[in-house]
Design a protein around this motif. Sequence first.
Motif, PDB file in Angstrom:
ATOM      1  N   ASN A  52       0.834  -1.208   0.000  1.00  0.00           N
ATOM      2  CA  ASN A  52       0.000   0.000   0.000  1.00  0.00           C
ATOM      3  C   ASN A  52       0.868   1.258   0.000  1.00  0.00           C
ATOM      4  O   ASN A  52       1.917   1.297   0.649  1.00  0.00           O
ATOM      5  CB  ASN A  52      -0.922   0.016   1.218  1.00  0.00           C
ATOM      6  CG  ASN A  52      -1.990  -1.067   1.155  1.00  0.00           C
ATOM      7  OD1 ASN A  52      -1.888  -2.065   1.861  1.00  0.00           O
ATOM      8  ND2 ASN A  52      -2.985  -0.867   0.324  1.00  0.00           N
ATOM      9  N   LYS A  53       0.406   2.274  -0.721  1.00  0.00           N
ATOM     10  CA  LYS A  53       1.164   3.525  -0.816  1.00  0.00           C
ATOM     11  C   LYS A  53       1.238   4.207   0.546  1.00  0.00           C
ATOM     12  O   LYS A  53       0.288   4.138   1.334  1.00  0.00           O
ATOM     13  CB  LYS A  53       0.512   4.462  -1.840  1.00  0.00           C
ATOM     14  CG  LYS A  53       0.578   3.958  -3.269  1.00  0.00           C
ATOM     15  CD  LYS A  53      -0.047   4.951  -4.218  1.00  0.00           C
ATOM     16  CE  LYS A  53       0.066   4.507  -5.666  1.00  0.00           C
ATOM     17  NZ  LYS A  53      -0.669   3.252  -5.926  1.00  0.00           N
TER      18      LYS A  53
ATOM     19  N   TRP B 228      -1.673   6.305   3.988  1.00  0.00           N
ATOM     20  CA  TRP B 228      -2.834   7.184   4.054  1.00  0.00           C
ATOM     21  C   TRP B 228      -3.983   6.713   3.166  1.00  0.00           C
ATOM     22  O   TRP B 228      -5.158   6.895   3.503  1.00  0.00           O
ATOM     23  CB  TRP B 228      -2.435   8.611   3.713  1.00  0.00           C
ATOM     24  CG  TRP B 228      -1.882   8.778   2.331  1.00  0.00           C
ATOM     25  CD1 TRP B 228      -0.608   8.557   1.924  1.00  0.00           C
ATOM     26  CD2 TRP B 228      -2.597   9.196   1.176  1.00  0.00           C
ATOM     27  NE1 TRP B 228      -0.473   8.798   0.578  1.00  0.00           N
ATOM     28  CE2 TRP B 228      -1.681   9.202   0.093  1.00  0.00           C
ATOM     29  CE3 TRP B 228      -3.915   9.579   0.939  1.00  0.00           C
ATOM     30  CZ2 TRP B 228      -2.056   9.558  -1.192  1.00  0.00           C
ATOM     31  CZ3 TRP B 228      -4.298   9.939  -0.333  1.00  0.00           C
ATOM     32  CH2 TRP B 228      -3.360   9.923  -1.386  1.00  0.00           C
ATOM     33  N   LYS B 229      -3.680   6.077   2.056  1.00  0.00           N
ATOM     34  CA  LYS B 229      -4.753   5.578   1.187  1.00  0.00           C
ATOM     35  C   LYS B 229      -5.501   4.427   1.864  1.00  0.00           C
ATOM     36  O   LYS B 229      -6.725   4.308   1.740  1.00  0.00           O
ATOM     37  CB  LYS B 229      -4.183   5.132  -0.157  1.00  0.00           C
ATOM     38  CG  LYS B 229      -3.866   6.272  -1.107  1.00  0.00           C
ATOM     39  CD  LYS B 229      -3.817   5.787  -2.542  1.00  0.00           C
ATOM     40  CE  LYS B 229      -3.863   6.949  -3.509  1.00  0.00           C
ATOM     41  NZ  LYS B 229      -4.086   6.521  -4.904  1.00  0.00           N
TER      42      LYS B 229
ATOM     43  N   TYR C 132      -9.425   4.176   3.092  1.00  0.00           N
ATOM     44  CA  TYR C 132     -10.237   2.992   2.754  1.00  0.00           C
ATOM     45  C   TYR C 132     -10.926   2.455   4.011  1.00  0.00           C
ATOM     46  O   TYR C 132     -12.115   2.091   3.992  1.00  0.00           O
ATOM     47  CB  TYR C 132      -9.337   1.935   2.131  1.00  0.00           C
ATOM     48  CG  TYR C 132     -10.048   0.646   1.745  1.00  0.00           C
ATOM     49  CD1 TYR C 132     -10.613   0.500   0.481  1.00  0.00           C
ATOM     50  CD2 TYR C 132     -10.150  -0.406   2.641  1.00  0.00           C
ATOM     51  CE1 TYR C 132     -11.265  -0.661   0.119  1.00  0.00           C
ATOM     52  CE2 TYR C 132     -10.805  -1.576   2.298  1.00  0.00           C
ATOM     53  CZ  TYR C 132     -11.358  -1.712   1.042  1.00  0.00           C
ATOM     54  OH  TYR C 132     -12.007  -2.882   0.686  1.00  0.00           O
TER      55      TYR C 132
ATOM     56  N   VAL D 234     -10.357   7.146  -3.867  1.00  0.00           N
ATOM     57  CA  VAL D 234      -9.164   7.662  -3.202  1.00  0.00           C
ATOM     58  C   VAL D 234      -8.474   6.577  -2.389  1.00  0.00           C
ATOM     59  O   VAL D 234      -7.257   6.443  -2.407  1.00  0.00           O
ATOM     60  CB  VAL D 234      -9.522   8.862  -2.297  1.00  0.00           C
ATOM     61  CG1 VAL D 234      -8.263   9.420  -1.647  1.00  0.00           C
ATOM     62  CG2 VAL D 234     -10.228   9.939  -3.103  1.00  0.00           C
ATOM     63  N   GLY D 235      -9.264   5.799  -1.688  1.00  0.00           N
ATOM     64  CA  GLY D 235      -8.703   4.773  -0.823  1.00  0.00           C
ATOM     65  C   GLY D 235      -8.105   3.604  -1.579  1.00  0.00           C
ATOM     66  O   GLY D 235      -8.195   3.487  -2.803  1.00  0.00           O
ATOM     67  N   GLU D 236      -7.488   2.698  -0.810  1.00  0.00           N
ATOM     68  CA  GLU D 236      -6.799   1.542  -1.395  1.00  0.00           C
ATOM     69  C   GLU D 236      -6.980   0.366  -0.439  1.00  0.00           C
ATOM     70  O   GLU D 236      -6.636   0.470   0.741  1.00  0.00           O
ATOM     71  CB  GLU D 236      -5.322   1.895  -1.570  1.00  0.00           C
ATOM     72  CG  GLU D 236      -4.511   0.912  -2.358  1.00  0.00           C
ATOM     73  CD  GLU D 236      -3.079   1.419  -2.534  1.00  0.00           C
ATOM     74  OE1 GLU D 236      -2.718   1.811  -3.648  1.00  0.00           O
ATOM     75  OE2 GLU D 236      -2.329   1.430  -1.523  1.00  0.00           O
TER      76      GLU D 236
ATOM     77  N   VAL E 280      -2.789  13.701  -4.433  1.00  0.00           N
ATOM     78  CA  VAL E 280      -3.737  12.623  -4.691  1.00  0.00           C
ATOM     79  C   VAL E 280      -4.422  12.893  -6.023  1.00  0.00           C
ATOM     80  O   VAL E 280      -4.764  14.033  -6.340  1.00  0.00           O
ATOM     81  CB  VAL E 280      -4.790  12.511  -3.548  1.00  0.00           C
ATOM     82  CG1 VAL E 280      -5.554  13.822  -3.384  1.00  0.00           C
ATOM     83  CG2 VAL E 280      -5.768  11.365  -3.819  1.00  0.00           C
ATOM     84  N   SER E 281      -4.571  11.854  -6.812  1.00  0.00           N
ATOM     85  CA  SER E 281      -5.285  11.956  -8.081  1.00  0.00           C
ATOM     86  C   SER E 281      -4.729  13.104  -8.925  1.00  0.00           C
ATOM     87  O   SER E 281      -3.554  13.116  -9.254  1.00  0.00           O
ATOM     88  CB  SER E 281      -6.790  12.102  -7.830  1.00  0.00           C
ATOM     89  OG  SER E 281      -7.511  12.079  -9.032  1.00  0.00           O
TER      90      SER E 281
END
Length: 772
Positions: free
Chosen positions: A67-68, A75-76, A80, A100-102, A664-665
């Motif tokens: 995970n990032k 944070w992602k 989530y 946004v989440g992961e 982000v994005s």
Amino acid sequence: MKQLIKSTIILMACLVLASCSTTRRLKPGQYLYTGADVIINPDSSKRIADQKEVKTSLENKTRPRPNKSLLGIKWKLLLYNLAPDTVKPKGIGNWLKNKVGEKPVLMSEVKIKYNNDVLKSYLISQGYLQADVTGDTVIKGKKGKAIYTATTGDRYKINSVTFPKDTGTLTNNINKNKDKTLLKVGNFYDLDTYKNERIRIDNDLKESGYFYFSPDYLILQVDSTIGKNLVDITLKVKNTSPDAALKPYTIKNINIYPNYNLRRDSLLRNLHPQPYHDFNIYDDRNTFKPKLFDRLVFFKKGENYNRKDHNQSLNRMVNVGAFRDVRVEFLPIDSFKNNQLNLNIFLTPLKKNSLSFSVTGTNKSSNFIGSEVKITQTTRNLFRGAEQLDISASGGFETQYSGLAKGQNSLSLTLEGKLTFPQFIVPFYKPSATNAFIPKTVASLSYQLLNRGSQYSLNAFKAEFGYNWKENIRKEHTFNPISVNYVQASFPDTATKDSLFNANPILRSSLENQFIIGSNYNFTFTNQMEDYRRNNIYFNGGIETGGNLWGLFVQKDNLGRRGLFNTSLTQFVRLEADLRDYYKVNRNVTWASRLNLGYGYAYGNSTTLPFVRQFFAGGSNDIRAFRARTLGPGTYKVPDNQTFSDQGGDIKMMLNTELRFKIVSVLYGALFVDAGNIWLRKEDTGIPGTTNTGRPGSGFKLSRALSELAVGTGAGLRIDAQIFVIRLDGAFPIRKPYLPSGQRWVLNEVDFGSKTWRRENFILNIGIGYPF
């Protein structure tokens, strides 16, 4: 001190809580994967060359990716986990969880054997032919990681390279360029180099007519049994290569279909062609003049096929701007039994006339923001030579959102005509076509009306004739031997004019009639399109002259000044250079820097550059901690009660550096520092006996230039959707050149809690696009 300790404890507690929350939703038996660690040669004291880089490369090749994280916080994954287990198809919960989440990456997704094979294969491709990799997992609490141990052995080097024996035309062509080989004795074994060597040979053969050859028809045999960690390489042509690949082809017929469409295919093919030079042109409507194709098609009858002519022809036909579809086909005659190809070129023209309408937002360095409506009529192939005529009309409204003249409105109307010829039109000279880019001759004429409410209006006329061409994809030139500008100011009445000039003497020079007739040249170099580079460069340099050669044809008045239409001819030389560097720290972080230098020399009729050609400092694309065009010249400061604040100069020095990073994005952030100033070549001492007292400290002296630089810093947010960029930058000065020497650094005065300080120092800049 107590406050610092308290803050540190709170921060550590937050980090611990954040760490726990990443695993709180894991089910029994699930473990969060935190990444891979590669250990190289743990049982050997010998380090391999570039061990740190090799370790990083190996870790990046493992899958899955964890995970990032940012500053150690995933944070992602946190976002989530903030969303409920079940979310609606629309809403903030779905956005947090799926956009946004992961979702957590689990240890069960790690395939040790697969990663072992991938890492071993990579090491072998780098010359570690005896390499081996073993992997294992380590679980601690609710988290786990993978550990891979790589035993590399010694790296092999090239001992000898053998090319095929010269047994025919093909092998003769291969051996002819073997001195260009990428395989050098003493270099390390490298699989990528071997692949590139096959591509190099294929490119050479394509230039010699081997149309059907392919890199796959070459084999590199590697013998690693000779000992001493050396390899012998033998290059061969595969015995299974088809006959068509082993012989060069020549061009027999060149058939051009300039007005092609699929519905008329059979009709066009059955037309009687019009012979022209080496071409057969199938066009019953005479859409284009035949001589156009001399500049677009580089092939000649009877010549060997070569890739360079192929690519240059395609690029020219695509970039000439007359065709919406370009297709070429090479057809063998008699089913590969001989060595000739017919070249068929199918060109589908764009519509002759088109009308475009656009609405755009504008944001200028002078802090004017507004919108513009523009309508453009385009006529293509005007004289049957792929010429293009663009006639446009636009109108816009702007308002100054910050600065001393905040709230000032501006209306503009612009009419423009531009005629572009896809060739050089030069008297007594016919340049030859040498590369894939279309040279252009451009003639333009424009008129602009700028209305500043009840204060004044400007009428600007401009005419240019010149050339634009590219040496290659990186280098571009623009040369306008004739450039004429005439700017005329008008006022509602004499009283308004006198009132403006008396209140602000600087307006007199900026609103006086301007007549500029001269030449200009501009050169641009950029490799920004080469994404594989870690460091990209952009350079733009230009020179403009006014009233020099053309001034010889203009008569002098009673005062010895040259002029036209009761307006003095402006005489000057102006130089400017803009160098930018973009360094990719990693995939999501770029360090961008710019150096911008300008110098103007006025002579004859002029003592300084005309206002419309002066340099300015401050604003959203410049030194962002100072309002647009209010900085300088030199140590001069615009009086607080002066509504017209634009300050121009003859010399400019500016340096910007900016760290850009992805948040982000499409949301990006930036931290930046800007430094610079402008100066007059000679001190403005004003006009004796008038209210114009000049601008003390405005003159340039090299010995004190660095001490007179302004410095500002700040941070910004950017929405980068690729097709557009919206930018918000907040900046404040940390060095003010107009303060007394020794008191110019004001970093110690920064106080964001003070409303007065924020009002006087903090500048918000709204921009469209990046500042540089």
